[in-house]
Design a protein around this motif. Structure first.
Motif, mmCIF file in Angstrom:
data_model
loop_
_atom_site.group_PDB
_atom_site.id
_atom_site.type_symbol
_atom_site.label_atom_id
_atom_site.label_comp_id
_atom_site.label_asym_id
_atom_site.label_seq_id
_atom_site.Cartn_x
_atom_site.Cartn_y
_atom_site.Cartn_z
ATOM 1 N N GLU A 175 -38.000 20.804 -11.443
ATOM 2 C CA GLU A 175 -37.077 21.826 -11.956
ATOM 3 C C GLU A 175 -35.661 21.548 -11.489
ATOM 4 N N ARG A 176 -34.720 22.126 -12.170
ATOM 5 C CA ARG A 176 -33.356 22.083 -11.674
ATOM 6 C C ARG A 176 -32.638 23.377 -12.030
ATOM 7 N N ILE A 177 -31.702 23.710 -11.193
ATOM 8 C CA ILE A 177 -30.882 24.902 -11.437
ATOM 9 C C ILE A 177 -29.466 24.406 -11.695
ATOM 10 N N GLU A 178 -28.844 24.950 -12.742
ATOM 11 C CA GLU A 178 -27.437 24.619 -13.001
ATOM 12 C C GLU A 178 -26.646 25.918 -13.046
ATOM 13 N N ILE A 179 -25.594 25.948 -12.269
ATOM 14 C CA ILE A 179 -24.727 27.131 -12.276
ATOM 15 C C ILE A 179 -23.366 26.682 -12.794
ATOM 16 N N THR A 180 -22.933 27.274 -13.888
ATOM 17 C CA THR A 180 -21.712 26.810 -14.560
ATOM 18 C C THR A 180 -20.680 27.917 -14.690
ATOM 19 N N HIS A 181 -19.436 27.552 -14.461
ATOM 20 C CA HIS A 181 -18.317 28.447 -14.763
ATOM 21 C C HIS A 181 -17.402 27.731 -15.736
ATOM 22 N N LYS A 182 -17.005 28.434 -16.795
ATOM 23 C CA LYS A 182 -16.058 27.852 -17.752
ATOM 24 C C LYS A 182 -14.880 28.792 -17.903
ATOM 25 N N ALA A 183 -13.697 28.293 -17.625
ATOM 26 C CA ALA A 183 -12.487 29.086 -17.881
ATOM 27 C C ALA A 183 -12.030 28.767 -19.294
ATOM 28 N N SER A 184 -11.783 29.796 -20.090
ATOM 29 C CA SER A 184 -11.338 29.554 -21.466
ATOM 30 C C SER A 184 -9.850 29.824 -21.623
ATOM 31 N N SER A 185 -9.230 30.404 -20.571
ATOM 32 C CA SER A 185 -7.791 30.682 -20.630
ATOM 33 C C SER A 185 -7.236 30.666 -19.213
ATOM 34 N N ARG A 186 -5.990 30.193 -19.087
ATOM 35 C CA ARG A 186 -5.337 30.181 -17.759
ATOM 36 C C ARG A 186 -5.022 31.584 -17.271
ATOM 37 N N ASP A 187 -5.141 32.570 -18.179
ATOM 38 C CA ASP A 187 -4.763 33.933 -17.787
ATOM 39 C C ASP A 187 -5.650 34.458 -16.659
ATOM 40 N N THR A 188 -6.873 33.989 -16.602
ATOM 41 C CA THR A 188 -7.759 34.439 -15.522
ATOM 42 C C THR A 188 -7.190 34.023 -14.155
ATOM 43 N N PHE A 189 -6.606 32.816 -14.074
ATOM 44 C CA PHE A 189 -5.994 32.363 -12.810
ATOM 45 C C PHE A 189 -4.685 33.114 -12.557
ATOM 46 N N ALA A 190 -3.928 33.313 -13.646
ATOM 47 C CA ALA A 190 -2.616 33.965 -13.500
ATOM 48 C C ALA A 190 -2.787 35.410 -13.008
ATOM 49 N N ARG A 191 -3.767 36.111 -13.580
ATOM 50 C CA ARG A 191 -3.991 37.499 -13.141
ATOM 51 C C ARG A 191 -4.442 37.527 -11.684
ATOM 52 N N GLY A 192 -5.241 36.535 -11.297
ATOM 53 C CA GLY A 192 -5.673 36.454 -9.887
ATOM 54 C C GLY A 192 -4.474 36.280 -8.974
ATOM 55 N N ALA A 193 -3.534 35.429 -9.393
ATOM 56 C CA ALA A 193 -2.342 35.191 -8.562
ATOM 57 C C ALA A 193 -1.516 36.469 -8.435
ATOM 58 N N LEU A 194 -1.431 37.225 -9.517
ATOM 59 C CA LEU A 194 -0.645 38.475 -9.474
ATOM 60 C C LEU A 194 -1.351 39.520 -8.601
ATOM 61 N N LYS A 195 -2.674 39.562 -8.689
ATOM 62 C CA LYS A 195 -3.440 40.467 -7.798
ATOM 63 C C LYS A 195 -3.192 40.085 -6.344
ATOM 64 N N ALA A 196 -3.172 38.788 -6.089
ATOM 65 C CA ALA A 196 -2.949 38.313 -4.711
ATOM 66 C C ALA A 196 -1.554 38.711 -4.234
ATOM 67 N N ALA A 197 -0.571 38.651 -5.150
ATOM 68 C CA ALA A 197 0.807 39.018 -4.769
ATOM 69 C C ALA A 197 0.891 40.503 -4.414
ATOM 70 N N LEU A 198 0.134 41.330 -5.113
ATOM 71 C CA LEU A 198 0.109 42.762 -4.787
ATOM 72 C C LEU A 198 -0.594 42.983 -3.450
ATOM 73 N N TRP A 199 -1.702 42.301 -3.273
ATOM 74 C CA TRP A 199 -2.555 42.490 -2.098
ATOM 75 C C TRP A 199 -1.864 42.025 -0.816
ATOM 76 N N ILE A 200 -1.087 40.967 -0.902
ATOM 77 C CA ILE A 200 -0.562 40.326 0.315
ATOM 78 C C ILE A 200 0.613 41.104 0.915
ATOM 79 N N THR A 201 1.249 41.939 0.078
ATOM 80 C CA THR A 201 2.457 42.624 0.554
ATOM 81 C C THR A 201 2.097 43.556 1.709
ATOM 82 N N GLY A 202 2.805 43.386 2.807
ATOM 83 C CA GLY A 202 2.579 44.251 3.964
ATOM 84 C C GLY A 202 1.441 43.793 4.874
#
Ligand code: NAP
Length: 267
Positions: A225-252
């Motif tokens: 048997e084998r297990i395959e775990i896959t992630h596919k990004a279909s748009s850069r917006d998922t990374f961009a939103r993460g970066a903006l969340k991080a910018a909010l979170w890091i303040t203070g």
């Protein structure tokens, strides 16, 4: 209100971060920067990023505008990110680093700067991939040494570093879970009469083609048997939103080196 400066503003990620920053009422785009000589310098960033006039002109000196920022978001290249971090640290601001491809020495330097200021460093800012880092740890721990581990990553033809920072982080997380040293067991390419696969190795294979945004598969191969775990990004917006969340979170936050698992509360 958190004021952000985006470096690598004319890049693929920089552009999406600036456009999507409009969706976050607590974030204000205070500056946009590019490499000296880049044709975007001096122009309004809005039309370049695919939105209306923004009133923010692209600059080429972080030193000149750092006073306007609470957080600098960097998606550039390792050498540029290191220079930017030095300036951000000297001015006591916070930094979100999405750039990948740092050397071990550069990571150590980032760690040192993070002793002075808060830094989020994450090779992948999507929720899905960060959840996967956690899941992979559990899967690897349970399967242990009975399953061969291979990571296959695919990205667009313009990507400069290989393997991807995400694949390397996946390999690191898995290696720690099965008590192996990635420096000793990582295998990054195979060719010729290579002999049988050793049980301990962790293979990391790179594909570069077309406009693939980012795909990662971790394969655990057992007998029968084998297990395959896959992630596919279909748009850069998922990374961009993460970066903006991080910018909010890091303040203070207190000084320290954080990652997206901290930001997303996955630890
Ligand atoms: P890109 O389109 O090439 O954008 C990078 C931008 O940074 C370009 O505009 C480039 O300008 C600029 N730059 C490069 N060196 C610079 C310097 N010395 N000073 C100032 N600006 C400089 O690349 P991208 O696809 O946006 O990716 C950027 C980085 O983010 C890469 O390391 C990539 O692997 C990483 N990334 C991370 C995530 C994540 O979730 N963490 C997601 C996607 C990408 P020039 O064109 O003039 O060189």
């Amino acid at each position: 209100m958190n004021n952000i400066i985006v470096t690598g503003a004319a890049g693929r990620m920089g552009g999406r971060i600036m456009v999507l920053s409009k969706e976050y009422p607590d974030l204000r785009l205070a500056g946009a920067l590019e490499r000296k000589g880049n044709e975007a310098v001096g122009k309004d960033i809005g039309p370049l990023a695919g939105m209306g006039e923004s009133g923010v002109k692209v600059g080429d000196s972080l030193e000149a505008i750092i006073g306007k920022a609470d957080v600098v978001i960097d998606f550039t290249a390792p050498s540029a990110a290191m220079q930017n971090l030095e300036i951000v640290s000297r001015h006591g601001k916070a930094m979100v680093i999405g750039t990948t491809g740092f050397s071990k020495n550069e990571i150590e330097t980032i760690r040192r700067f993070a002793g002075e200021i808060p830094v989020v460093l994450a090779p992948n800012m999507s929720v899905g991939v960060n959840l996967l880092f956690k899941v992979l740890q559990d899967v690897a721990r349970v399967l242990g040494d009975d399953y061969d581990i291979e990571i296959i990553e695919a990205h667009h033809r313009l990507k400069k570093d290989a393997p991807s920072g995400t694949a390397l982080k996946m390999a690191q997380v898995i290696a720690e879970a099965v008590h192996r040293n990635l420096d000793e067991v990582g295998v990054y390419a195979r060719k010729g009469i290579i002999g049988e696969r050793s049980g301990k190795e962790i293979g990391i294979q790179t594909v570069r083609a077309g406009d693939i945004v980012g795909e990662h598969t971790v394969l655990f191969g057992g007998l029968g048997e084998r297990i395959e775990i896959t992630h596919k990004a279909s748009s850069r917006d998922t990374f961009a939103r993460g970066a903006l969340k991080a910018a909010l979170w890091i303040t203070g936050r207190r000084a320290g080196l954080y990652d997206m698992q901290d930001v997303l509360g996955l630890k």
